[in-house]
Design an enzyme around this catalytic site. Structure first.
Site, PDB file in Angstrom:
ATOM      1  N   SER A 241       3.463 133.847  -8.374  1.00 18.34           N
ATOM      2  CA  SER A 241       2.077 134.289  -8.134  1.00 18.34           C
ATOM      3  C   SER A 241       1.961 135.807  -8.212  1.00 18.34           C
ATOM      4  O   SER A 241       1.055 136.335  -8.873  1.00 18.34           O
ATOM      5  CB  SER A 241       1.551 133.764  -6.794  1.00 18.34           C
ATOM      6  N   HIS A 271       6.453 126.215  -6.562  1.00 17.01           N
ATOM      7  CA  HIS A 271       6.029 127.428  -5.832  1.00 17.01           C
ATOM      8  C   HIS A 271       5.177 126.984  -4.632  1.00 17.01           C
ATOM      9  O   HIS A 271       5.620 126.172  -3.833  1.00 17.01           O
ATOM     10  CB  HIS A 271       5.317 128.351  -6.836  1.00 17.01           C
ATOM     11  N   HIS A 318      15.725 128.209  -3.020  1.00 23.54           N
ATOM     12  CA  HIS A 318      14.956 129.412  -3.375  1.00 23.54           C
ATOM     13  C   HIS A 318      15.648 130.119  -4.526  1.00 23.54           C
ATOM     14  O   HIS A 318      16.878 130.082  -4.639  1.00 23.54           O
ATOM     15  CB  HIS A 318      14.831 130.366  -2.180  1.00 23.54           C
ATOM     16  N   ARG A 327      10.695 133.421   7.189  1.00 19.70           N
ATOM     17  CA  ARG A 327       9.325 132.916   7.372  1.00 19.70           C
ATOM     18  C   ARG A 327       9.379 131.504   7.951  1.00 19.70           C
ATOM     19  O   ARG A 327       8.503 131.089   8.711  1.00 19.70           O
ATOM     20  CB  ARG A 327       8.579 132.925   6.029  1.00 19.70           C
ATOM     21  N   ASP A 373       7.856 126.920   2.983  1.00 20.29           N
ATOM     22  CA  ASP A 373       7.002 125.731   2.886  1.00 20.29           C
ATOM     23  C   ASP A 373       7.523 124.538   3.688  1.00 20.29           C
ATOM     24  O   ASP A 373       6.800 123.570   3.888  1.00 20.29           O
ATOM     25  CB  ASP A 373       6.856 125.329   1.414  1.00 20.29           C
TER      26      ASP A 373
HETATM   27  N1  CMX Z   1      16.229 119.623  -4.116  1.00 22.94           N
HETATM   28  C1  CMX Z   1      16.939 119.120  -5.146  1.00 22.94           C
HETATM   29  N2  CMX Z   1      17.495 119.855  -6.124  1.00 22.94           N
HETATM   30  C2  CMX Z   1      17.334 121.194  -6.020  1.00 22.94           C
HETATM   31  C3  CMX Z   1      16.643 121.800  -4.974  1.00 22.94           C
HETATM   32  C4  CMX Z   1      16.057 120.972  -3.988  1.00 22.94           C
HETATM   33  N3  CMX Z   1      15.346 121.443  -2.986  1.00 22.94           N
HETATM   34  N4  CMX Z   1      16.663 123.135  -5.144  1.00 22.94           N
HETATM   35  C5  CMX Z   1      17.339 123.363  -6.299  1.00 22.94           C
HETATM   36  N5  CMX Z   1      17.730 122.191  -6.815  1.00 22.94           N
HETATM   37  C6  CMX Z   1      18.423 121.963  -8.106  1.00 22.94           C
HETATM   38  C7  CMX Z   1      17.581 122.525  -9.225  1.00 22.94           C
HETATM   39  O1  CMX Z   1      16.551 121.617  -9.580  1.00 22.94           O
HETATM   40  C8  CMX Z   1      18.617 122.723 -10.308  1.00 22.94           C
HETATM   41  O2  CMX Z   1      18.916 121.465 -10.850  1.00 22.94           O
HETATM   42  P1  CMX Z   1      19.261 121.282 -12.424  1.00 22.94           P
HETATM   43  O3  CMX Z   1      20.439 122.168 -12.680  1.00 22.94           O
HETATM   44  O4  CMX Z   1      19.549 119.831 -12.547  1.00 22.94           O
HETATM   45  O5  CMX Z   1      18.043 121.726 -13.162  1.00 22.94           O
HETATM   46  C9  CMX Z   1      19.833 123.181  -9.505  1.00 22.94           C
HETATM   47  O6  CMX Z   1      19.628 122.706  -8.147  1.00 22.94           O
HETATM   48  C10 CMX Z   1      20.032 124.688  -9.462  1.00 22.94           C
HETATM   49  O7  CMX Z   1      18.840 125.272  -9.015  1.00 22.94           O
HETATM   50  P2  CMX Z   1      18.889 126.651  -8.182  1.00 22.94           P
HETATM   51  O8  CMX Z   1      19.449 127.696  -9.086  1.00 22.94           O
HETATM   52  O9  CMX Z   1      19.521 126.442  -6.864  1.00 22.94           O
HETATM   53  O10 CMX Z   1      17.342 126.905  -7.894  1.00 22.94           O
HETATM   54  P3  CMX Z   1      16.261 127.623  -8.808  1.00 22.94           P
HETATM   55  O11 CMX Z   1      16.343 129.091  -8.579  1.00 22.94           O
HETATM   56  O12 CMX Z   1      16.332 127.155 -10.207  1.00 22.94           O
HETATM   57  O13 CMX Z   1      14.902 127.037  -8.202  1.00 22.94           O
HETATM   58  C11 CMX Z   1      13.408 126.379  -6.499  1.00 22.94           C
HETATM   59  C12 CMX Z   1      14.397 127.448  -6.963  1.00 22.94           C
HETATM   60  C13 CMX Z   1      12.665 126.910  -5.276  1.00 22.94           C
HETATM   61  C14 CMX Z   1      12.390 126.123  -7.611  1.00 22.94           C
HETATM   62  C15 CMX Z   1      14.198 125.098  -6.144  1.00 22.94           C
HETATM   63  O14 CMX Z   1      15.085 125.358  -5.097  1.00 22.94           O
HETATM   64  C16 CMX Z   1      13.306 123.916  -5.815  1.00 22.94           C
HETATM   65  O15 CMX Z   1      12.859 123.217  -6.719  1.00 22.94           O
HETATM   66  N6  CMX Z   1      13.020 123.673  -4.478  1.00 22.94           N
HETATM   67  C17 CMX Z   1      12.100 122.656  -4.074  1.00 22.94           C
HETATM   68  C18 CMX Z   1      10.653 123.099  -4.289  1.00 22.94           C
HETATM   69  C19 CMX Z   1      10.261 124.162  -3.297  1.00 22.94           C
HETATM   70  O16 CMX Z   1      10.484 124.054  -2.112  1.00 22.94           O
HETATM   71  N7  CMX Z   1       9.610 125.225  -3.789  1.00 22.94           N
HETATM   72  C20 CMX Z   1       9.033 126.272  -2.935  1.00 22.94           C
HETATM   73  C21 CMX Z   1       9.756 127.613  -3.021  1.00 22.94           C
HETATM   74  C22 CMX Z   1       9.098 128.647  -2.132  1.00 22.94           C
HETATM   75  C23 CMX Z   1       7.742 129.047  -2.668  1.00 22.94           C
HETATM   76  O17 CMX Z   1       7.667 129.607  -3.784  1.00 22.94           O
HETATM   77  O18 CMX Z   1       6.722 128.743  -2.038  1.00 22.94           O
END
Ligand code: CMX
Length: 434
Positions: A241, A271, A318, A327, A373
Site C-alpha cells: 500500500s 496484505h 511477513h 503491532r 492481522d
Molecule cells: N502460511 C502458509 N505458507 C506460508 C505462510 C503462511 N502464513 N507464509 C509464507 N508461506 C509460504 C509462502 O507462501 C511461500 O510458499 P511457496 O514457496 O510455496 O510459494 C513460502 O512460505 C516462502 O514465503 P516467505 O518468503 O516466508 O514469505 P513471503 O515474503 O513470500 O510472503 C506473506 C509474506 C506475508 C505474503 C506470507 O507470509 C503470507 O502469505 N502470509 C499469510 C497472509 C498474511 O497474513 N498477510 C498479511 C501480512 C501483513 C500485512 O501486510 O497486512
C-alpha cells in the site's frame, strides 16, 4: 497557511539541503549488490526507496521516527483521562519528526474536525453500488468520488510551479485524512446497519469520533480505535500500500488517485485483507471442529489441513519481519488488559502457541510468527463489530496517515517519477550462461 502547515514549511529547506549535500558527497557510492534471485522474488531486501517516517527492523519491528510502539504508548498524548496514544500525535510525529505536545495534538484534532465535511455526491456515488459490494471496493469508489475536491489537481491545471506542489498536496492529504472516517462509517452503516447513519460528534478526537460514527460509543472501543489507528498507520516504504501510493504519486497523480491505488493494494489477501481472512479462517475452524474453544491439538490438525489444501495460514508470516510483530503484541496486551476471559481471545492465543511450530516445520516459511492481522479481528469481534468484510477499511483509514504524510514529503523534496528498469530472462541468461 494553517499553523501546522507553517511549521511543516519551516522544516523543508533543511531537509532539502541535507539530501543535496549528502548526494553531492555520497551519490556515487555503492550500497550493495542485487542477486538475480531477488529480481524474481519480489525485490526482497533491495533498498530502493527512501521513507523517512518509519523503519522496519526484521528482529525488532517498526519504529516511527525512531520510536517503538511501547515508547509511543508512553510518549504520545492521550485523550483526557485515557491512555492509548492519539493517532493525531503519531501524524504530527512522523510529519514533523518531532514529538507533539498536548496543544499540537489538539490543533491537529481541531484541524481535521474542521475539514471533515464530505460532499453529498460522495454518498450518492457509494449508494449507486449494490450494498453487498465489498466494503473495500466501496471505500475506493468513495475516495475517487472525493477527488472532485482535489486542490492539487486544480492548482496543477492552473500552472502552479513545482516548488509549490507540496502546499496543495498538504491540503489534499489533510482533507482526505479528515474525511475518510465519515466515508468509512457511511459504508459500514449502509452495508450492515440498515443505512441508519450517525452524525459526527465534533467534541471527540478523530478516532473517537470514528468509533462513534460506526455506532460503538463505549470508551474502551474508542481506546481500541486510537491504538488501532496509530499502529496500522505506517510500516516503512516498501509494503504494497505505501509503495503504491508513492509510485502512483510520483506520476504527479494527486493524493486521491494515489491513495485509492494504494487501497486497492491493501485489499489483497496477502496484505491488508488478511485481517478479515484471519477471522473468517478462525470461525470456519471453530465450526469445522464443532467447538467454541478448540484444543491446541485440534487447531494443529486444522492448520495441517489448511496447508495441505495449498492455502496460507492468514495472519502469519511477513516479507521483512522475522519475529512476532510488535503491532500484534500491542493488541495482545490490549486484550489481556480488557478481555482476558474472552473465549475468542483464548482461541487466538492458542493459535499463537501452535502455528509458528507448524510453519517452521514446513522448512520454507521464512517467518513463522504472527503479523498485525492475526489479532485485530478478535478485538473488534469482542466489541460487537463482527462484520469482518469491513475490517480492511479500518486498516485503510489508518494507512492514510502514513502514506499521505509520505506524499507530502515526496512533493516537498521534489521526488522524481519512479521508473525502475526491467530485464528479461533471455538477457540474464545471455549474461550469465555465455
Ligand atoms: N502460511 C502458509 N505458507 C506460508 C505462510 C503462511 N502464513 N507464509 C509464507 N508461506 C509460504 C509462502 O507462501 C511461500 O510458499 P511457496 O514457496 O510455496 O510459494 C513460502 O512460505 C516462502 O514465503 P516467505 O518468503 O516466508 O514469505 P513471503 O515474503 O513470500 O510472503 C506473506 C509474506 C506475508 C505474503 C506470507 O507470509 C503470507 O502469505 N502470509 C499469510 C497472509 C498474511 O497474513 N498477510 C498479511 C501480512 C501483513 C500485512 O501486510 O497486512
Amino acid at each position: 497557511m494553517d499553523r501546522i502547515q507553517e511549521h511543516f514549511a519551516s522544516k523543508i529547506p533543511a531537509a532539502q539541503a541535507e539530501i543535496k549535500t549528502f548526494l553531492a558527497e555520497h551519490g556515487e557510492k555503492v550500497i550493495g549488490e542485487i542477486k538475480v534471485s531477488q529480481i524474481y522474488q519480489g525485490m526482497r531486501g533491495m533498498p530502493a526507496l527512501i521513507c523517512e517516517t518509519s523503519k522496519l527492523d526484521p528482529e525488532e519491528g517498526i519504529r516511527f521516527r525512531g520510536y517503538s510502539i511501547p515508547e509511543l504508548q508512553k510518549l504520545l498524548p492521550a485523550y483526557p483521562g485515557c491512555q492509548e496514544p492519539l493517532p493525531e500525535g503519531l501524524f504530527y510525529l512522523i510529519l514533523m519528526n518531532e514529538l507533539p505536545t498536548d496543544d499540537d495534538v489538539r490543533r491537529v484534532s481541531n484541524n481535521w474536525a474542521r475539514r471533515a465535511i464530505v460532499p453529498p455526491h460522495v454518498f450518492k456515488t457509494i449508494d449507486a453500488l449494490p450494498s453487498h459490494t465489498h466494503p473495500m471496493t466501496q471505500f475506493v469508489v468513495g475516495i475517487m468520488a472525493l477527488r472532485t475536491e482535489s486542490e492539487f489537481a486544480k492548482a496543477y491545471a492552473n500552472g502552479v510551479p513545482k516548488s509549490e506542489y507540496w502546499e496543495t498536496t498538504y491540503e489534499d492529504a489533510m482533507n482526505l485524512i479528515a474525511r475518510l472516517p465519515r466515508v468509512a462509517a457511511y459504508i459500514y452503516r449502509r452495508a450492515y446497519k440498515n443505512g441508519e447513519h450517525i452524525e459526527p460528534d465534533t467534541k471527540l478526537d478523530w478516532a473517537g469520533n470514528f468509533a462513534h460514527m460506526l455506532g460503538y460509543d463505549n470508551e474502551e472501543f474508542r481506546e481500541l480505535m486510537r491504538l488501532y489507528m496509530t499502529i496500522h498507520s505506517d510500516h516503512e516504504g516498501g509494503n504494497v500500500s505505501a509503495h503504491t501510493v508513492h509510485l502512483v504519486g510520483s506520476a504527479l497523480s494527486d493524493a486521491y488517485q494515489s491513495f485509492a491505488a494504494g487501497m486497492n493494494g491493501l485489499a489483497g489477501p496477502l496484505h491488508g485483507l488478511a485481517n478479515q481472512e484471519v477471522i473468517k479462517w478462525t470461525l470456519e475452524m471453530k465450526e469445522a471442529i464443532g467447538s467454541e474453544t478448540p484444543t491446541k491439538e485440534e487447531i494443529a490438525q486444522y492448520c495441517q489441513e489448511t496447508l495441505a489444501g495449498g492455502k496460507v495460514i492468514p495472519g502469519f508470516g511477513h516479507a521483512v519481519l522475522r519475529k512476532t510483530d510488535p503491532r500484534y503484541t500491542a493488541q495482545r496486551e490490549f486484550a489481556m488488559k480488557h478481555m482476558p476471559e474472552d473465549p475468542l481471545f483464548q482461541v487466538i492465543s492458542n493459535i499463537y502457541d501452535v502455528v509458528p511450530g507448524i510453519l517452521e516445520a514446513t522448512g520454507k516459511v521464512k517467518n513463522p510468527w504472527p503479523n498485525v492481522d492475526a489479532h485485530s479481528g478478535q478485538l473488534l469481534m469482542h466489541y460487537g463489530l463482527v462484520e469482518y468484510d469491513f475490517y480492511t477499511v479500518l486498516f485503510g483509514v489508518s494507512r492514510a496517515i502514513g502514506t499521505l504524510t509520505n506524499l507530502i514529503w515526496d512533493r516537498a523534496l521534489a521526488m522524481p517519477l519512479e521508473r525502475p528498469g526491467s530485464t528479461t530472462t533471455g538477457l540474464l541468461k545471455k549474461r550469465f550462461e555465455a
